[in-house]
Write an enzyme that holds these catalytic residues in place. Structure first.
Site, short mmCIF file in Angstrom:
data_model
loop_
_atom_site.label_atom_id
_atom_site.label_comp_id
_atom_site.label_asym_id
_atom_site.label_seq_id
_atom_site.Cartn_x
_atom_site.Cartn_y
_atom_site.Cartn_z
N LYS A 101 0.88 -1.17 0.00
CA LYS A 101 0.00 0.00 0.00
C LYS A 101 0.92 1.21 0.00
CE LYS A 101 -3.23 2.75 2.62
NZ LYS A 101 -3.91 3.02 3.90
N ALA A 189 -9.43 5.73 3.03
CA ALA A 189 -9.22 6.87 3.92
C ALA A 189 -10.43 7.81 3.99
CB ALA A 189 -7.99 7.69 3.54
#
Lengths: 264, 70
Positions: A101, A189
């Site tokens: 990531k 997010a």
């Protein structure tokens, strides 16, 4: 229906973080309750006097084994492509995975990714055999560039990390989905509540990555279950085909044979 | 000579200027058994290179361990 990440089929479309939980036990319960099969984690310095990290790592290994899942190391804290590439290489050695990531932060205030460094890091990592999952803003052209480089998975933000503000720019996110139909899109997010995740799935996103929304809930285990249900609902809604919005009202009840009191 | 591991200064004798030796001096018995990865001056160094990586004065070594993350 399953999520495909670089050829790996996963039953759950939720990717979940391992940070910020009230305790390691609650972390384990919540992640298992979420049904996620991808758990994010990181690398940090640790001085000899600090013994806390070993137990957490043991918990995460147990979780991944129990859910037959996968580790997704991140490059949190990196601000340059060089830092991110080094951290990815270190992660690959420890965690034995090519998945990364990719986070390259460009601004300390809102933790917004740096698009230039992100592209540079992605280029180098793909050359080095990594399977890159870049965390990026909801900029269509940036997402297109990342996809063209070879990032099969793109992870635009909903809003800044840890804010819980949900989908700030639904139009941008929908446009990315529309313009990159072949990319695996994971909203990452800023998710705050289950309806945010549901909305992303209704747009046709392939998955959602979150951490704070579960870890900081009053009851993280229950919230993890709520997110699992929300993703299912959103995905089913998208697949079922959502009706077109209409500008004017249309009666749901048939108007034929309307009773006598409407005849005057 | 002085090197820095995770920001801490470490004094090495000339014959100790090997990455594997510096790590054995810095890490405790528990940490040596655990998963960790190393970078020297910002460049990754794989485990199979610890014993043949020669350190220079003022080298900066990062030793990283798994932690939680989002």
């Amino acid at each position: 229906m399953s999520l495909n990440i670089y050829g790996q089929e996963l039953k759950s479309r939720l990717l979940i973080g391992s940070a910020l939980y009230p305790s390691p036990q609650i972390m384990k319960q919540a992640i298992l309750a979420s049904q996620s099969q991808v758990v994010t984690l990181s690398l940090k310095r640790q001085n000899p006097a600090d013994k806390s990290g070993a137990k957490i790592w043991q918990y995460i290994q147990e979780i991944v084994e129990q859910c037959q899942g996968h580790l997704l190391p991140n490059t949190a804290g990196c601000k340059t492509a060089k830092e991110a590439v080094t951290l990815a290489q270190m992660s690959r050695e420890i965690f034995q995975t090519d998945w990364i990531k990719l986070e390259v932060i460009g601004d300390d205030y809102n933790l917004q990714p740096d698009p230039i460094e992100l592209l540079n890091a992605s280029t180098q990592l793909i050359k080095d055999g990594f399977k890159v999952l870049p965390y990026c803003t909801d900029d269509l052209v940036l997402c297109q560039r990342l996809y063209d480089l070879g990032c099969q998975v793109i992870m635009p933000w909903a809003s800044p990390i840890g804010t819980g503000k949900g989908l700030m720019n639904p139009y941008n996110l929908e446009t990315i989905r529309l313009r990159l139909p072949q990319a695996t899109l994971i909203l990452d997010a800023g998710i705050g509540k289950p309806s945010d995740a549901c909305m992303a799935m209704e747009m046709g996103y392939d998955g959602v990555l979150l951490n704070s929304a579960v870890a900081l809930a009053d009851n993280p285990v229950l919230m993890a279950k709520a997110f699992a249900s929300a993703l299912d609902a959103g995905e089913q809604g998208y697949v079922a085909g959502i009706m077109q919005q209409r500008q004017t009202a249309h009666p749901s009840t048939p108007t034929l044979d309307t009773p006598f009191w409407h005849q005057n | 000579m002085n090197i820095y591991i995770n920001g801490q200064e470490l004094l090495l004798e000339p014959e100790q200027a090997i990455l594997a030796t510096a790590l054995s001096l810095f890490l405790n018995d528990d940490q040596v058994k655990r998963s960790f990865a190393v970078a020297v001056n910002g460049d990754f160094v794989g485990k199979d290179s610890y014993s043949n990586t020669v350190l220079q004065s003022n080298d900066s070594i990062d030793v990283l361990f798994p932690i939680v993350g989002g």
